[in-house]
Motif scaffolding. Structure first.
Motif, PDB file in Angstrom:
ATOM      1  N   ILE A  70     106.509  60.794  11.250  1.00 56.37           N
ATOM      2  CA  ILE A  70     106.794  61.601   9.998  1.00 56.37           C
ATOM      3  C   ILE A  70     107.335  61.516   8.924  1.00 56.37           C
ATOM      4  O   ILE A  70     107.717  62.339   7.849  1.00 56.37           O
ATOM      5  N   ASN A  71     106.469  60.506   8.058  1.00 52.97           N
ATOM      6  CA  ASN A  71     106.148  60.239   7.395  1.00 52.97           C
ATOM      7  C   ASN A  71     104.638  60.725   6.673  1.00 52.97           C
ATOM      8  O   ASN A  71     104.136  60.270   5.658  1.00 52.97           O
ATOM      9  N   PHE A  80     107.013  69.269  15.147  1.00 53.33           N
ATOM     10  CA  PHE A  80     108.076  69.436  14.724  1.00 53.33           C
ATOM     11  C   PHE A  80     108.254  68.155  14.047  1.00 53.33           C
ATOM     12  O   PHE A  80     108.115  67.607  12.345  1.00 53.33           O
ATOM     13  N   MET A  81     107.501  66.511  14.908  1.00 50.23           N
ATOM     14  CA  MET A  81     107.688  65.375  13.777  1.00 50.23           C
ATOM     15  C   MET A  81     105.749  65.645  13.026  1.00 50.23           C
ATOM     16  O   MET A  81     106.035  65.085  11.821  1.00 50.23           O
ATOM     17  N   LYS A  82     105.116  66.680  13.516  1.00 51.22           N
ATOM     18  CA  LYS A  82     104.053  67.221  12.126  1.00 51.22           C
ATOM     19  C   LYS A  82     103.859  67.413  11.526  1.00 51.22           C
ATOM     20  O   LYS A  82     102.884  68.563  11.241  1.00 51.22           O
ATOM     21  N   SER A  83     105.436  68.291  11.300  1.00 49.95           N
ATOM     22  CA  SER A  83     105.600  69.502  10.408  1.00 49.95           C
ATOM     23  C   SER A  83     105.525  69.349   9.225  1.00 49.95           C
ATOM     24  O   SER A  83     105.772  68.323   8.277  1.00 49.95           O
ATOM     25  N   ARG A  84     104.108  70.144   8.364  1.00 44.97           N
ATOM     26  CA  ARG A  84     104.308  69.929   7.319  1.00 44.97           C
ATOM     27  C   ARG A  84     104.984  70.793   5.948  1.00 44.97           C
ATOM     28  O   ARG A  84     104.738  70.838   4.733  1.00 44.97           O
ATOM     29  N   ALA A  85     105.843  71.243   6.968  1.00 46.88           N
ATOM     30  CA  ALA A  85     106.610  72.020   6.094  1.00 46.88           C
ATOM     31  C   ALA A  85     107.582  71.097   4.736  1.00 46.88           C
ATOM     32  O   ALA A  85     107.881  69.927   4.882  1.00 46.88           O
ATOM     33  N   GLU A  86     108.413  72.013   4.125  1.00 50.51           N
ATOM     34  CA  GLU A  86     109.047  71.431   2.768  1.00 50.51           C
ATOM     35  C   GLU A  86     109.881  71.018   3.519  1.00 50.51           C
ATOM     36  O   GLU A  86     110.895  69.186   2.860  1.00 50.51           O
ATOM     37  N   LEU A  87     110.926  71.671   3.747  1.00 45.20           N
ATOM     38  CA  LEU A  87     112.250  71.221   4.115  1.00 45.20           C
ATOM     39  C   LEU A  87     112.086  72.010   6.055  1.00 45.20           C
ATOM     40  O   LEU A  87     112.750  72.827   6.071  1.00 45.20           O
ATOM     41  N   LYS A 145     113.546  63.736   8.733  1.00 42.04           N
ATOM     42  CA  LYS A 145     112.329  64.214   8.218  1.00 42.04           C
ATOM     43  C   LYS A 145     111.787  63.787   6.877  1.00 42.04           C
ATOM     44  O   LYS A 145     111.001  63.480   6.596  1.00 42.04           O
ATOM     45  N   LYS A 146     113.267  64.045   5.682  1.00 41.43           N
ATOM     46  CA  LYS A 146     112.972  63.825   4.108  1.00 41.43           C
ATOM     47  C   LYS A 146     113.633  61.861   4.350  1.00 41.43           C
ATOM     48  O   LYS A 146     114.201  61.356   4.909  1.00 41.43           O
ATOM     49  N   LEU A 192     121.312  70.585   9.430  1.00 43.90           N
ATOM     50  CA  LEU A 192     121.203  68.648   8.702  1.00 43.90           C
ATOM     51  C   LEU A 192     120.889  67.666   9.521  1.00 43.90           C
ATOM     52  O   LEU A 192     119.733  66.800   8.707  1.00 43.90           O
ATOM     53  N   THR A 193     120.945  67.363  10.709  1.00 44.25           N
ATOM     54  CA  THR A 193     120.550  66.393  11.598  1.00 44.25           C
ATOM     55  C   THR A 193     119.084  66.564  11.394  1.00 44.25           C
ATOM     56  O   THR A 193     118.425  64.995  11.065  1.00 44.25           O
ATOM     57  N   SER A 194     118.463  67.114  11.805  1.00 47.65           N
ATOM     58  CA  SER A 194     116.633  67.896  11.372  1.00 47.65           C
ATOM     59  C   SER A 194     116.497  67.452  10.049  1.00 47.65           C
ATOM     60  O   SER A 194     115.219  66.831   9.454  1.00 47.65           O
ATOM     61  N   LEU A 195     116.661  67.908   8.953  1.00 51.87           N
ATOM     62  CA  LEU A 195     116.610  67.615   7.915  1.00 51.87           C
ATOM     63  C   LEU A 195     116.539  65.915   7.238  1.00 51.87           C
ATOM     64  O   LEU A 195     115.805  65.550   6.926  1.00 51.87           O
ATOM     65  N   VAL A 196     117.933  65.372   8.063  1.00 56.63           N
ATOM     66  CA  VAL A 196     117.722  63.432   7.677  1.00 56.63           C
ATOM     67  C   VAL A 196     116.529  62.918   8.553  1.00 56.63           C
ATOM     68  O   VAL A 196     116.238  61.975   7.387  1.00 56.63           O
TER      69      VAL A 196
END
Length: 845
Positions: free
Chosen positions: A329-330, A471-478, A525-526, A519-523
């Motif tokens: 995810i990083n 999802f884990m390899k998504s390059r989206a900003e959010l 990944k970010k 909210l869970t998916s954002l925390v």
């Protein structure tokens, strides 16, 4: 009527012998894990105490251990001198005397690391690296001590320090190599250090110059070009924040070569994964039957279009895989190509660990519960109903989803689409199903879709969608994952491109769960430095779980005690504060010459913006409002105006809105708000009017509830089954984040003063001046600009204090009166006149 096949089983079938099934599900039981973890902790304490006692009581216990059979266990236990009795004497005797000697003291700490990780789900040190260290030094230390004890006179007194294994191995090596054994031990230690510490470059060797006639390859010559003719290293000067970074060209070349190798390997991995994914998507199970039915009385055959599901891991992910998940995810382009001199916003919380999948519940892996008999029955009823109304079908195809099955039909030539759409209620009656939805036609296809709810629906749990590669390899900003589509594909989208989301749904249809999974998916990944939430919860109970991540992900007003806003007045202040933050960010983007937040942060990371001029790394801000209807009833225009401003302008500077309501009426979702929310998400609503209000189309009133939803993005409407995240799961994720080191406080928004907080200049007492009055006066005169925002940026103050300073400067005659949108006039022309004025004021006070 369908027959109950279970009741019709014969006695012979009921009595048929079945082999017992062996289940290993107990291995996943958390209670078993805790038991083993505490066993490891207690064992580490036991062994350490026994080993330490052996240093003083080992000699006395030698004879007891050798005569246990003759003496008896009970009598030997009474005579044992070890602090932990006979068992402690046995354990220490075998580990220290027989095996590894004094190096056995490495075993208890290793057991403690294992037990601590199992019990508390945290790592003090990496287990895999610790294992290599323990195994290597158990043998290395014991052999080293054994080598020195071979010819020592005190071998019988201190020989236990090396252990029996170390002594025997040392004797074997000494017989083969003599004193070369010591060189061999040094060599093994150096090799272990090189591999363990990943040493690829020896400091000091790079400055050695070789004669040109030596045979050196071109690569090595290129690596030595950084040394000039005088033998001095060339340095590049780089202007950063507050300091100067010196980078040697040789190091730069080494870094670029290493980076190029990493990028090449990543490209190869991505190519392999894409090839594998393409191969999997080709494996579609279809039952193709020739389309011979052209007459209404001939029923077309059913073609099944069952797409392969994205398979979530069936077994629980092991603890060691957490590192791989965090690394995945990083993995962003900036981190691959970034160099050491770039600014890293994550360094403030460099030890922050992303939430792991193990915090989420494991549900049994359920396959699609739609049988072929159910598909055939539904197909027959659909075809029969259409034939009764003299509508012929040339083909029909079924796509099975987690909640509904999509039947795609192609009508005969000359059949009007509107005629089929008007039969929605008749088809629902024939199927005896709730929530029939007809899509006529399906966008991008020459077919008409009929969505029929499944009798046995599949639950889409949050772990099954978060742990997918998509999802884990998504390059989206959010990146946010909302659930699964009608064809069982995980749906991942980018909130930054929406750019705002309007949610609606009747009570109990899954709206709060939808907010939680967003909210869970954002925390997941970010990093906390990259994202902040402003949570508005008029209900006061829905978003309280996120209080625990206040110092990591939440933003609030400076004078607010709680980060989650529940009071209507504070909501108004917060929305207006976000408008001030928006204006300030646009000023920064204007000075930096950037068009959006991504370009601005990219420039700042590359140190092309000077922090002394007010520039800083700007995180994304996501405003979440759980119930807009309540705010519109109590505040009205005071809430509508800032929301409309943010929705119109905030996209480019990284502020995004997620607004939810259970009453999507026109007096709540006004035209001004609705026009700036291109992305709409609707759960089941009560009427067609509400559906048209939120989606500009019907269909939301025919959903079947429990997370069944429609997402409208532009002209496309997608049906999704929302992922289910339970309250204990959200609580565990928030506790995992909140237990880590965070920032000193939540992210502070600019101060906002309403009309009740304003005061007139005549009430200002110049004897009670602010401590920064002189600095603010010099700043205003130097820039010749009487602006509150200038004082805020340069002196890093809140809006309230900067406003009081402006009032005091006006009372002192340094700036003129307020002139609306224009900046105040500066009445003092030069710094000399200002110093005289300040001296007079200081003398009076």
């Amino acid at each position: 009527m369908a027959k109950n096949t279970f009741k019709n089983q014969t006695k012979e079938e009921k009595k048929a012998f079945k082999l017992p099934t062996i289940s290993i599900g107990f291995l996943k039981d958390r209670r078993l894990h805790l038991s083993l973890g505490f066993l490891a902790l207690i064992s580490s304490l036991f062994l350490f105490t026994a080993f330490f006692s052996y240093l003083f009581t080992g000699k006395a216990d030698q004879s007891i251990i050798g005569n246990v059979i003759d003496t008896g266990v009970k009598a030997s236990g009474v005579e044992a001198e070890n602090w932990l009795g006979l068992f402690g004497a046995y354990a220490s005797h075998y580990f220290i005397y027989q095996y590894f000697g004094i190096a056995s003291f490495l075993i208890p700490p290793f057991l403690f690391l294992i037990g601590y990780k199992i019990v508390f789900r945290r790592e003090i040190l990496p287990i895999s690296k610790s294992f290599y260290v323990v195994v290597f030094f158990l043998l290395w230390v014991s052999i080293l001590i054994g080598y020195f004890m071979i010819n020592s006179e005190s071998i019988y007194e201190w020989g236990f320090l090396g252990g029996g294994t170390g002594f025997e191995l040392a004797a074997l090596l000494d017989s083969m190599m003599g004193w070369g054994t010591l060189l061999f031990l040094i060599f093994t230690f150096v090799v272990f250090a090189i591999y363990f510490l990943n040493i690829t470059h020896m400091t000091g060797l790079s400055s050695i110059s070789f004669p040109k006639d030596h045979s050196i390859d071109e690569n090595s010559e290129n690596s030595l070009e950084s040394v000039d003719q005088d033998g001095e290293e060339e340095y590049e000067e780089y202007e950063g924040d507050d300091d100067m970074v010196l980078v040697t060209k040789e190091a730069e070349d080494d870094d670029s070569a290493a980076i190029a190798a990493v990028v090449a390997s990543i490209k190869e991995e991505v190519a392999e994964e894409e090839a594998l994914l393409n191969k999997e998507t080709k494996d579609i199970w279809e039952l193709n039957v020739p389309k011979t039915a052209k007459k209404p009385e001939e029923k077309p055959e059913l073609v099944l279009d069952v797409k392969p599901k994205e398979i979530a891991p069936k077994e629980e992910i092991e603890e060691d895989d957490d590192i791989a998940f965090e690394a995945e995810i990083n993995k962003t382009p900036d981190k691959v190509v970034g160099t050491l001199e770039n600014y890293d916003p994550t360094l403030d919380l460099s030890n922050y660990k992303y939430p792991t999948p193990e915090l989420l519940n494991d549900y049994p892996n359920k396959e699609v519960q739609v049988t072929k008999e159910e598909l055939e029955q539904n197909k027959d009823k659909i075809v029969e109903t259409l034939i009764n109304f003299k509508i012929g079908i040339s083909s029909i195809k079924a796509t099975i989803g987690p909640t509904v099955t999509l039947y795609e039909i192609i009508p005969d030539a000359g059949v009007k689409i509107s005629k089929i759409k008007n039969l929605e209620d008749d088809i629902a009656l024939s199927l005896a199903a709730l929530g029939i939805r007809i899509i006529a036609p399906i966008p991008g296809k020459g077919t008409i879709g009929i969505e029929v709810p499944n009798k046995n629906r599949e639950m889409v749990d949050v772990k099954s969608v978060l742990c997918t590669e998509k999802f884990m390899k998504s390059r989206a900003e959010l990146p946010i994952v909302l659930g699964k589509t009608i064809s069982n594909e995980v749906f991942v989208t980018d909130l930054a491109k929406m750019p705002h989301l309007l949610m609606a749904g009747a009570t109990g249809q899954g709206k709060s769960v939808g907010l939680n999974i967003l909210l869970t998916s954002l925390v997941y990944k970010k990093h906390p430095s990259q994202l902040k939430f402003v949570l508005v919860d008029p209900k006061k109970v829905e978003l309280t779980l996120f209080n625990k991540i206040e110092r990591h992900f939440l933003a609030k007003l400076p004078d607010s005690e709680e980060a989650i806003i529940t009071d209507t007045k504070k909501v108004i202040h917060t929305l207006n504060s976000l408008c001030i933050e928006m204006d300030n960010r646009y000023d920064l983007l204007k000075d930096a010459g950037c068009r959006n937040l991504k370009e601005y942060n990219h420039k700042f990371v590359e140190r092309r913006l000077n922090p002394k001029k007010g520039h800083r790394f700007l995180p994304y801000i996501v405003l979440v409002i759980d119930e807009l209807a309540d705010l519109m009833m109590t505040a009205g225009k005071e809430v509508e105006t800032p929301i409309a401003r943010l929705a119109q302008l905030a996209r480019a500077i990284g502020i995004h809105l997620v607004v939810a309501t259970q009453r999507p009426s026109v007096n709540v979702i006004t035209g001004i708000i609705k026009a700036n929310f291109p992305a709409r998400l609707s759960f089941k609503v009560t009427s067609k009017i509400d559906s048209r209000t939120i989606l500009d189309a019907g269909g939301a009133d025919q959903l079947i509830g429990m997370g069944d939803m429609l997402l409208s993005m532009g002209s496309e409407i997608i049906r999704l089954q929302c992922g289910f995240v339970d309250t204990p799961e959200v609580e565990r994720v928030c506790e995992f984040i909140g237990s880590q080191q965070g920032y000193p406080s939540a992210y502070l928004l600019p101060e906002f003063v309403g009309e009740e907080g304003e005061s007139s200049v005549g009430e200002v007492d110049l004897k009670d001046r602010d401590q920064l009055f002189d600095d603010a006066a010099r700043l205003i005169v130097m820039h010749q600009q009487g602006s509150t925002s200038l004082i805020q940026r340069k002196l890093k103050l809140g809006y309230n204090r900067a406003g009081r300073l402006i009032d005091q400067l006006e009372a002192a005659g340094i700036v003129g009166p307020f002139e609306g949108s224009k900046a105040r006039e500066v009445l003092v022309s030069d710094e000399y006149s200002l110093e005289q004025l300040l001296n007079n004021l200081n003398g009076q006070s």
